[in-house]
Motif scaffolding. Structure first.
Motif, PDB file in Angstrom:
ATOM      1  N   VAL A 165      25.893 -32.017 -15.445  1.00 33.17           N
ATOM      2  CA  VAL A 165      25.646 -32.471 -14.190  1.00 33.17           C
ATOM      3  C   VAL A 165      27.019 -32.335 -13.389  1.00 33.17           C
ATOM      4  O   VAL A 165      27.805 -33.221 -13.699  1.00 33.17           O
ATOM      5  CB  VAL A 165      24.806 -33.751 -13.951  1.00 33.17           C
ATOM      6  N   GLY A 166      27.141 -31.635 -12.328  1.00 37.41           N
ATOM      7  CA  GLY A 166      28.479 -31.671 -11.771  1.00 37.41           C
ATOM      8  C   GLY A 166      29.052 -30.363 -11.990  1.00 37.41           C
ATOM      9  O   GLY A 166      29.541 -30.112 -12.812  1.00 37.41           O
ATOM     10  N   ALA A 167      28.649 -29.230 -11.024  1.00 37.05           N
ATOM     11  CA  ALA A 167      29.180 -27.887 -11.211  1.00 37.05           C
ATOM     12  C   ALA A 167      30.309 -27.487 -10.577  1.00 37.05           C
ATOM     13  O   ALA A 167      30.476 -26.689  -9.709  1.00 37.05           O
ATOM     14  CB  ALA A 167      28.136 -26.921 -11.157  1.00 37.05           C
ATOM     15  N   SER A 168      31.513 -28.194 -10.928  1.00 38.79           N
ATOM     16  CA  SER A 168      32.644 -27.799 -10.317  1.00 38.79           C
ATOM     17  C   SER A 168      33.826 -27.697 -11.541  1.00 38.79           C
ATOM     18  O   SER A 168      33.336 -27.101 -12.481  1.00 38.79           O
ATOM     19  CB  SER A 168      33.281 -29.167  -9.405  1.00 38.79           C
ATOM     20  N   LEU A 169      34.916 -27.832 -11.296  1.00 38.16           N
ATOM     21  CA  LEU A 169      36.184 -27.825 -12.043  1.00 38.16           C
ATOM     22  C   LEU A 169      35.862 -28.210 -13.523  1.00 38.16           C
ATOM     23  O   LEU A 169      35.979 -27.165 -14.624  1.00 38.16           O
ATOM     24  CB  LEU A 169      37.451 -28.136 -11.604  1.00 38.16           C
ATOM     25  N   ALA A 170      35.672 -29.408 -13.558  1.00 38.98           N
ATOM     26  CA  ALA A 170      35.271 -29.978 -15.123  1.00 38.98           C
ATOM     27  C   ALA A 170      34.110 -29.269 -15.563  1.00 38.98           C
ATOM     28  O   ALA A 170      34.333 -29.080 -16.931  1.00 38.98           O
ATOM     29  CB  ALA A 170      35.195 -31.426 -14.982  1.00 38.98           C
ATOM     30  N   GLY A 171      33.172 -29.167 -15.029  1.00 34.67           N
ATOM     31  CA  GLY A 171      31.975 -28.745 -15.445  1.00 34.67           C
ATOM     32  C   GLY A 171      31.960 -27.236 -16.063  1.00 34.67           C
ATOM     33  O   GLY A 171      31.527 -27.109 -17.168  1.00 34.67           O
ATOM     34  N   LEU A 172      32.846 -26.434 -15.148  1.00 37.03           N
ATOM     35  CA  LEU A 172      32.943 -25.228 -15.761  1.00 37.03           C
ATOM     36  C   LEU A 172      33.684 -24.959 -16.964  1.00 37.03           C
ATOM     37  O   LEU A 172      33.325 -24.257 -17.790  1.00 37.03           O
ATOM     38  CB  LEU A 172      33.679 -24.153 -14.253  1.00 37.03           C
ATOM     39  N   ARG A 173      34.789 -25.727 -16.812  1.00 35.68           N
ATOM     40  CA  ARG A 173      35.852 -25.389 -18.003  1.00 35.68           C
ATOM     41  C   ARG A 173      35.231 -26.100 -19.213  1.00 35.68           C
ATOM     42  O   ARG A 173      35.394 -25.623 -20.326  1.00 35.68           O
ATOM     43  CB  ARG A 173      37.061 -26.121 -17.857  1.00 35.68           C
ATOM     44  N   ALA A 174      34.290 -27.315 -19.231  1.00 35.09           N
ATOM     45  CA  ALA A 174      33.469 -27.698 -20.256  1.00 35.09           C
ATOM     46  C   ALA A 174      32.668 -26.651 -20.666  1.00 35.09           C
ATOM     47  O   ALA A 174      32.405 -26.391 -21.900  1.00 35.09           O
ATOM     48  CB  ALA A 174      32.880 -28.856 -19.874  1.00 35.09           C
ATOM     49  N   ALA A 175      31.750 -25.877 -19.956  1.00 32.36           N
ATOM     50  CA  ALA A 175      30.745 -25.060 -20.362  1.00 32.36           C
ATOM     51  C   ALA A 175      31.569 -23.858 -20.856  1.00 32.36           C
ATOM     52  O   ALA A 175      31.117 -23.375 -22.037  1.00 32.36           O
ATOM     53  CB  ALA A 175      30.145 -24.476 -19.014  1.00 32.36           C
TER      54      ALA A 175
END
Ligand SMILES: Cc1cc2nc3c(=O)[nH]c(=O)nc-3n(C[C@H](O)[C@H](O)[C@H](O)COP(=O)(O)OP(=O)(O)OC[C@H]3O[C@@H](n4cnc5c(N)ncnc54)[C@H](O)[C@@H]3O)c2cc1C
Ligand code: SF4
Lengths: 462, 78
Positions: free
Chosen positions: A19-29
């Protein structure tokens, strides 16, 4: 090493929700996929855009060098994810392992990563905040609105708050040759983040570039004309200023409201998690299936007395996301702690500002290289006799050295002499941080929680 | 193409600005400003900059086939 059956199943066919599709979300994915997660990956983001980079918004985008909407982040690999963009998460049911979205649908997860970040603190008076000409800057939509207005050539721009974002906006205005006034409640720009000694230098830069800088004052009101357009601002010292544009740069608040009642330890200061990015619940017990990363997280750091740090730093979002993702799909003994040494950059008035460590914990400062008056220097921060941070103005090359000193808990001041050390670097002086109990626009680093502060650590990152 | 520079890592060596001057530019002594979405015609220059950066601070999408572009939308793998 054999994984236990349930973890093996999670990695192969589990459902991970971010939940939260930004910098942290993308790099985690990306990290999840990189490390072999082949299950279902769902990315939930309330902004209608794919993950984009924010730092350029107050720099090249506002300057007009890069068109708005053109900072989408490059992908490191194929994600093969389900994207739910433009859909805010509105509730979390930890027992049912379910996230509810604004459109009424819900998504069940095996493991959840929360990277909802922060948002700009709005101007407190709602009517005034709604005036045409009053802006904040956090999202690409904010940037679009603001850049459009700057392009129109307003007669004066008022920036409220001289933290990093406010100062960068003021810098852009000057480059665009727009008259700009900066109002700062503290005694100098950047004072909450870097202290009074460096704040003085930041003030000099602003003066040099023709900013009408007013410190020690508060904006008490914004006044509109009959058509609801901003026309004037009022200050606590009785002054009034005509301005067509006001940018509110008073720091950020954490996006945690959607977690109210969920049982997670989430509040205005962020979501508390352990060094392995596992979220604490309100009882202080870490969850095994809810993880946190990026600006919304606050986690303990052994280098800084195990205090909880919330860092609004690009590099932290990336590093913490990678650790969180790794830990989400790894057995206990293979999990890693997030022990990233805080790093930050800002570009303003043609100067490259970089900092490492946590300056605002410091009591003293010493200019190790260069000179404050030349606006080109590296200064080390000390806390109870050890090096805790450093800042460089156009001298980034020194920071790696200081990073090592910080990580080794080296004594402050450094016992040996360094290259390019001037007379002003012979004796430490008080760093000049404002009383932390007096609210400022936000230092972008918040230290909270009690700790055994005298503990000395030797820190050797893996 | 998409570009992001890890400016914590960047040391302002200006190699990139030398190799792809219309994508990367120094702003003042050592601050770097760059175009986050340069035209595809700049790809060769940008890849040269990626390779030349002494601290490997530049990430681009689709470089050398290692990072591949990913589509956004419900159809993406769903
Ligand atoms: C103008 C600007 C300039 C900056 N400059 C610098 C700089 O020079 N150097 C530096 O180190 N850092 C800088 N930063 C900070 C850096 O951009 C952040 O640290 C980084 O974006 C954090 O990433 P994140 O993914 O944790 O959070 P965010 O980028 O804030 O992303 C969180 C995402 O979650 C979404 N979201 C929130 N609530 C919900 C919900 N309930 N449901 C679904 N989605 C939700 C948000 O809309 C957002 O898209 C800057 C930030 C800004 C705004
Ligand atoms: S080559 Fe690398 S280190 Fe040098 S300016 Fe470009 S990004 Fe920065």
């Amino acid at each position: 090493m054999a994984l236990d059956g349930s973890l093996e199943r999670l990695r192969r066919e589990g459902h991970i929700v971010v939940v939260g599709a930004s910098l942290a979300g993308l790099r985690a994915a990306e990290t999840l996929r990189e490390e072999g997660f082949t299950g279902t990956l769902t990315m939930i983001g309330d902004e209608p855009y794919e993950p984009y980079d924010r730092p350029p918004l107050s720099k090249q985008v506002l300057l007009g060098l890069v068109p708005v909407g053109q900072t989408a982040l490059p992908r490191r690999r194929t994600l093969d994810a389900r994207w739910r963009l433009g859909a805010a998460a509105t509730a979390l049911d930890m027992a049912a392992k379910r996230v509810t979205l604004a459109d009424g649908t819900s998504v069940e997860y095996d493991r959840l990563l929360i990277t909802t970040g922060v948002r700009s603190r709005p101007w407190p008076n709602e009517l005034e905040a709604g005036l045409d000409g009053v802006f904040v800057l956090r999202t690409t939509d904010d940037a679009a609105r603001l850049v459009g207005r700057l392009r129109a050539g307003p007669r004066r721009v008022l920036v409220i708050g001289a933290g990093f974002t406010g100062s960068e906006i003021a810098s852009v205005c000057r480059e665009r040759e727009l008259p700009v006034t900066v109002a700062e409640r503290g005694p100098a720009p950047l004072v909450g983040a870097l202290g009074g000694v460096i704040g003085e230098v930041a003030a000099e830069l602003q003066h040099q570039y023709g900013v009408d800088l007013r410190c020690g004052v508060m904006v008490t009101g914004l006044e509109g004309d009959g058509a609801g357009r901003l026309r004037r601002a009022h200050f606590s010292d009785g002054a009034a200023l005509d301005a067509e544009v006001a940018v509110v740069a008073l720091g950020a608040t954490r996006n945690t409201e959607w977690l109210a009642g969920s049982g997670l330890a989430a509040g205005p200061r962020g979501i508390a998690c352990d060094a392995g990015c596992r979220a604490f619940d309100v009882r202080g017990i870490v969850s095994d299936d809810v993880f946190v990363a990026g600006d919304v997280a606050r986690s303990p750091h052994p280098l800084f007395g195990y205090q909880f740090l919330s860092l609004e730093h690009w590099g932290n979002a990336v590093a913490q996301a990678e650790v969180a993702a790794h830990n989400m799909i790894s057995p206990g003994e293979r999990r890693r702690p997030h022990l990233w040494t805080p790093y930050f950059w800002s570009a303003q008035f043609g100067v490259n500002i970089k900092s490492v460590g946590v300056p605002n914990m410091a009591d003293q400062i010493l200019v190790g290289q260069g000179s404050l008056s030349e606006h080109r220097f590296t200064a080390a921060y000390g806390y109870q006799g050890r090096v805790i941070a450093a800042v460089a103005f156009d001298q980034a090359k020194w920071l790696e050295f200081y990073q090592r000193q910080i990580e080794q808990a080296a004594p402050f001041p450094l016992p040996f002499t360094t290259v390019d050390r001037r007379t002003e670097g012979m004796r430490p002086v008080p760093a000049g941080f404002p009383d932390p109990s007096v609210p400022t626009h936000g230092p972008e680093v918040t230290v909270s929680g009690h700790s055994p502060t005298d503990q000395r650590v030797t820190f050797t990152p893996a | 193409m998409r570009v992001v520079v890890d400016l914590n890592r960047c040391q302002g060596y200006a190699q990139c600005a030398f190799l792809a001057p219309d994508v990367f530019a120094m702003h003042g002594e050592e601050a770097l400003l760059y175009d986050a979405r340069p035209d595809d015609t700049r790809r060769a220059d940008v890849l040269r900059a990626v390779a030349a950066c002494p601290v490997r601070a530049i990430t681009v999408e689709g470089a050398g086939g290692r990072w591949t572009a990913d589509r956004v939308g419900a159809s993406d793998g769903a």
